[in-house]
Scaffold this active site. Sequence first.
Site, short mmCIF file in Angstrom:
data_model
loop_
_atom_site.label_atom_id
_atom_site.label_comp_id
_atom_site.label_asym_id
_atom_site.label_seq_id
_atom_site.Cartn_x
_atom_site.Cartn_y
_atom_site.Cartn_z
CB ALA A 75 36.83 -42.96 38.05
CD GLU A 99 40.75 -49.75 40.66
OE1 GLU A 99 40.02 -48.84 40.23
OE2 GLU A 99 40.86 -50.04 41.86
CD GLU A 118 42.82 -44.85 41.09
OE1 GLU A 118 44.06 -45.03 41.13
OE2 GLU A 118 42.07 -45.51 40.38
N GLY A 171 40.66 -46.65 37.31
CA GLY A 171 39.61 -47.65 37.18
C GLY A 171 39.74 -48.49 35.93
#
Lengths: 737, 401
Positions: free
Chosen positions: A67, A127, A149, A124
């Site tokens: 992210a 993910e 994270e 992310g």
Amino acid sequence: MTYENFKTDLDGDGILTVTWDMPERSMNVLSGSSMKDLGGIIEKVTSDDAIKGVIITSGKAAFGAGADLGEMGSNASASAGDQTHEQKLAKQFAGVMAFNNLLRTLETCGKPVVAAINGLAMGGCLEVTLACHYRVAADDDSIQLGLPEAKVGLLPGGGGTQRLPRLIGAANALPLLLQGKSLRPRKAAEMGVIHKAVPASQLLIEAKRWIKEEGDAEQPWDKKGYKVPGGTPYDKGNSTTFVIGNALLRKTTYGNYPAQINIMKCVYEGTQVPIDAGLRIEGRYFVDLLNRPESKNMIRSLFLSMQELGKGARRPAGVDKTEVKKLGMLGAGMMGAGIAYVSAKVGMEVVLIDTDQAAADKGKAYSEDLLDKAIGKGRETEEGKQALLSKITATTDYDALKGCDLIIEAVFEDRDVKAEVTKKSEVLLSDDAVFGSNTSTLPITGLAKASSRPANFIGIHFFSPVDRMPLVEIIVGKETTDATLAKAMDYVAQIKKTPIVVNDSRGFYTSRCFGTYVSEGVEMFAEGIAPALVDNVGRMTGMPRGPLEMSDDVALDLAHRVRTATKKDLGDKYVATAADPLMEKMVVDLGRYGRKNKKGFYDYPEDGKKRLWPGLGDLVEAKVTTSSPELVEKLKKRLLYRQAIEAARCFEEQVVTDVRDADVGSIIGWGFAPYTGGPLSLIDTVGTAEFVKACDGFADELGERFRPNQLLRDMAETNDTFYSRFNPKGQMAAAAE
Amino acid sequence: MTDCYIFDAVRTPRGKGKANGALHEITALDLASQALSAVRDRNNLDTKHVDDVYMGVVSPVNEQGAVIPRTAVLNAGFDDSVGGVQVNRFCASGLEAVNIAAAQIMSGQCDLTIGGGVEHMSRVPMGSDGGAWPTDPSTAIDSYFTPQGVSADLIATMDGFSRDDVDSFAVESQKRAANAWDKGYFSKSVIPVKDQLGLMLLDKDEHMRPEATMQSMASLQPAFAMPGDFAFDAVSIQRYPEVESINHVHTAGNSSGIVDGAAAVLLGTKEMGEELGLTPRARIKGFASIGSEPSIMLTGPQYVTEKALKRAGMNVDDIDLYELNEAFASVVLRYMQKLDINHDKINVNGGAIAMGHPLGATGAMILGTLLDEMERRDQSTGLATLCVGAGMGTATIIERV
């Protein structure tokens, strides 16, 4: 179709290759614009009959870094406005779910989607690949796949806590999620995180083969009869995963890290329900973290500030970049040997000097040891070892220093010894070469008096063990020039460490503040607080060790020597404490020097764990031998606030001038409780008004060492924060909020 | 308030809670039914008069599930009009069931009730019913969840009980239990358990080790050192940071045994007793349950005793005889220390260390044991109490009439 961040190419077989390649970025990140593009692509894939399957890959060396934490921070604060707390939460939740719905649409689009992971995929970005039906990665040990994270106080909010346990079971997924551990592709394939690791050249071929030959466009968890591997939390055998997991989490984090607790909750609650409900549960716990000070502080200090400092945020502008090609290292003890190693490791030529050849050789042998260990772990090769060792010349001959761009001395902490080596080596140097001292306590300006070129003299303070500690504290003396500072910082960048820049003072910044932690612990003991309580509470604050065991590790005689020297230097200004006679007794009368002679606050039996020395009870009568949660809270505050107020004083005295230096330096320098984001973040989080009030209370009760300084009082009037008052850059406010 | 009287109390002998235990081959339902049948048969009870049956059961799943008290009422051939309620307060369930059954009488809502309990631990192992407390991170982490064995070791550490202290307590429990059995002190309440043919299966507590000595006790390994080392010592110490390290003193020998058993206590009003020709043996003077700090978990008996005594207008010395469930030796040692109760006034016939602790039934069992001994000694007041999982305590005060 064209997208800002992706290139698409449809081949004759109907396979659409989607290549992520963000403009003007070295790495792909999950920014708002990337997500928008991804939405468009998914829509196209779903609606276009010509597309039979999809490959998602990257046009950069890495697949994607995760992210955009900077952007995320600004969004979090931008949404504050005049909305109610509920409105804010609902908006944040909707934002998180928008991304999750996107990935859910991708994995239910009815067409097979392959992630062809050509390089590092973190957070992310990993993910995104978990929402693909097939994951194939280039079989390259330098590639890292992970969900880190938790390390910055967040949780994988793009389905990571739901898809990973659904792929590999809660027992295997939890360590990866909680510790943010990365995997190499081969290991990831073994564990079932990805399906296959293939040679890089085969990556797209394998991706296409799978679509054509297998192409199952349904995720396991969307299939009828799907069960989470290992079962749900109340299935036989699986409850231990959580019962033990919860206990280990408390044991290791002391309940200080909400991210880890929320990750446990996501997996526990989420694996009991269908994936869509699981994703909503994850989304809620993610939003919960966004609104907690821990995640904001950790993102700021451990990610954004660390990155900025690493990129030279504090380097003086307008000085040309320099490079150290040849380093002179004076003193081949523990520190010198470590500095030689980290410097040779990045290809510098190192002259390692000590007073006799055996000592110099021993310093070089330290590198050999480290390299042998690395070879044992498969992280180094014999050739690599020889190449590195060939860079280090162990000698007693000062003439070998000729041509050095930088000299660092790590000789005995004695002004005269340091003065002598300074003079002896300086004469061999070119005019622009820099002389650095690794002293941890002696003021640089004073040491620079021995130098014929004090402008080129600087403090370069390493932490032990040098090969593992990421911080270097650079100390600017009164006459040190910007050019010298820039050179020192360029060197720190070369050895891939994070620099902070501080001004001259006794103990500089890190040693001075760290010392307060240890001495506050000794004060507590001297007051009659049971030593076990002191050290347990110390650990519970989030510090790596308790203050008494830390004292033992540092060495009590050393601390006593520094204290005696300080007393002598300060004369009347010295403020005596209850700890002084105690330490005197321990060191002078009892010969208890700490871990080094196996006698300190603890005893160190050969065959077992260290135990508190039973004789402590005779030294000080233990008056506080039971605890209550309220007492524990108060003692925790004492230990943390004492350090924080010292940091605030350092800031007022201009010893440290940048909030990032103060906070990052505290965490990676002396292990200040990372979840706080550092001492200044801690004060901001508590609120300056509240902090001043609490410290005044402590000062009245315990002594003037807690009395707030003027700066804090000024700030407390408007409850001002360090990060707004001393904001180093405009964009920092975003994450700071 | 109506007075509530105890007319009768029965318990099964306790079978070893293992596959080779004598009771393993009969069902939990059968065990519970035999206790209820005994109450009926010993008292020639027309079960139509029984208003309700409350039974403790700590793992109410599988054959112990689906409200086993009601199933047992039907299985024992009680009248269809008699209901059944499943009660769970972990280890105090059996006593809590008696207290609830008594409360129905005292509040005037019932005239005749049965309180008791059942736990067939060899067939439905402890923990079979799962539970959020240790498993759900939302509560496990905040409440410093610790397994009770580690909590018992923490009590020993904090209150200064050595391995010798807990071992000698255990040896004494075995001696007292053996003596009581030898002299027939339990014969009034213990009902032999019958097999499927109606033949005698077990008539004596099976778990006892009267031959236990300090030497044999000392040879046992600490049972909770491993979970402690792994994580739970650290959890306990975070809650009690004044503790440097936990002294793991509890073993299989000085902790309560895992056993199978059931018990039932017949309660009612004076008038109902007269109508049915039942003799009141004791009056329920008062009872209480409390919550205490959940991580150390087992300190509740002190606090619930203080509460029950205060409500009854009594103090510690007003009680002639005490029964405290011997979940772990340190629990009883602490209780004696904190309330200053001499060992010759408490658990005089041994306890669960010798005879075992069938979780759901124990509370009702020790109440019966207490009453039998009060009668034998001709004493007037007694208090039964238990420590309880998740930090609770339950106590009942009785007085002879």
